[in-house]
Design an enzyme around this catalytic site. Sequence first.
Site, PDB file in Angstrom:
ATOM      1  N   ASP A 150     -19.838  -6.215  62.218  1.00 51.92           N
ATOM      2  CA  ASP A 150     -18.956  -6.771  63.330  1.00 51.92           C
ATOM      3  C   ASP A 150     -20.252  -7.310  64.549  1.00 51.92           C
ATOM      4  OD1 ASP A 150     -16.765  -5.648  62.448  1.00 51.92           O
ATOM      5  OD2 ASP A 150     -16.939  -3.676  63.341  1.00 51.92           O
ATOM      6  N   GLU A 185      -7.588  -9.998  63.695  1.00 48.50           N
ATOM      7  CA  GLU A 185      -8.388  -9.240  64.416  1.00 48.50           C
ATOM      8  C   GLU A 185      -9.794 -10.126  64.472  1.00 48.50           C
ATOM      9  OE1 GLU A 185      -9.402  -5.762  62.111  1.00 48.50           O
ATOM     10  OE2 GLU A 185     -10.674  -6.614  60.769  1.00 48.50           O
TER      11      GLU A 185
HETATM   12  O1  FUB Z   1     -15.570  -2.265  62.088  1.00 48.38           O
HETATM   13  C1  FUB Z   1     -14.298  -1.820  62.465  1.00 48.38           C
HETATM   14  C2  FUB Z   1     -13.184  -2.716  62.381  1.00 48.38           C
HETATM   15  O2  FUB Z   1     -13.261  -3.513  61.116  1.00 48.38           O
HETATM   16  C3  FUB Z   1     -13.373  -3.738  63.363  1.00 48.38           C
HETATM   17  O3  FUB Z   1     -13.142  -3.238  64.899  1.00 48.38           O
HETATM   18  C4  FUB Z   1     -12.715  -5.023  62.845  1.00 48.38           C
HETATM   19  O4  FUB Z   1     -12.881  -6.105  63.280  1.00 48.38           O
HETATM   20  C5  FUB Z   1     -12.974  -4.765  61.206  1.00 48.38           C
HETATM   21  O5  FUB Z   1     -14.324  -5.545  61.239  1.00 48.38           O
END
Ligand code: FUB
Length: 373
Positions: free
Chosen positions: A54, A261
């Site tokens: 991320d 997301e």
């Molecule tokens: O790394 C945990 C979660 O997985 C992140 O918050 C999301 O965007 C995905 O990458």
Amino acid sequence: MKVQLLPYLCIITTFFIQCKQQEKKPIYSNIEVEESQEIFAYDTAIITSQYTADPSAHVFENKIFLYPSHDYESGTPEDDLGNHFAMRDYYVYSMDSVGGAITNHGKVLDIDQVSWADKQMWAPDAAEKDGTYYLYFPAKDKDGVFHIGVAEADNPAGPFKPEPEFIKNSYSIDPSIFEDNGSYYMYFGGIWGGQLQWYRDNKFMGREDVYPDDNKPSLRPKIVRLDASMKAFDEEPKDIIILDKMGAPLTTSDNEKRFFEGAWVHKYNDTYYLSYSTGDTHNIVYATGTNPYGPFTYQGVILKPVLGWTNHHSIVEQDGKWYLFYHDSSLSGGKTHLRSVKVTALSYNEDGTIETMDKMVTAEELDSKLHVK
Ligand code: FUB
């Protein structure tokens, strides 16, 4: 004579040793710094001392600073809610420019310092205002509900001191900060494990996963302006509308395109670009608009699925060159929850569209140990 010179010699030697050590001392951090000897190339893991994911990249003080999640093996079984992403701390990295050595500035925040947080420190981001740096991070509280916290430092490498409470009225995951004309906006949200489906109009509706019907507008990322303190919302979070090219909102059934997301906003030639992950279809896609609030019109795919379930990115410009930071699971041999940050050049076409990239690592490349430690 010999005897008299000895103390002076000792003082001079000590002075030179201290100068040498000071030269090596990090300028950014008051904690240990580990210099990586590695000069990295595009599309290989740029950090190999630990798993990172991320990646939120920003240019601060003429360097590229990276604020990634810190993946580790917690032993938590994999599920659809992402419980296997059990991260507990954050590290900060920097580089003078893409392709150069990476500095690890060490741990900058640990979950034990954050009184309201219980587990799962997911994708963070950082922002600078008036010489102060802010780290924004999601985590689950003691009731298993995600909120967004903020921590402060006087330099981009931290360490960051957290606020005792999460940001009032914050919920869900993946905060990213975009500054426009002196205003700072937070984009946030994520469905499935990110819990956005538990809310309507910013109100908690209960722990039941409720999604709009297939032909109805899908759940949307949120935008909220931060107040002058950078530690509170200045307004109610609002929905970001994403339209298809015919002007109709993306629907729940558009799951190759709809928001899942990891929202990120950048500006190029006066156009605002909203990019995000489509989650279960594993693309990074983008939409364009004329202001930070949208609406945005869907344009296409930036990054096709990578090795591992998640796809998460940031886009940054340094000295006129544009970069896409992303992650995949090649360094861990394909383990979804053990990811590594990579970087590649991002190219715009004449009309402002972004060239689609495919960075899937093949089984052959994995076998050849090109990507595995
Ligand atoms: O790394 C945990 C979660 O997985 C992140 O918050 C999301 O965007 C995905 O990458």
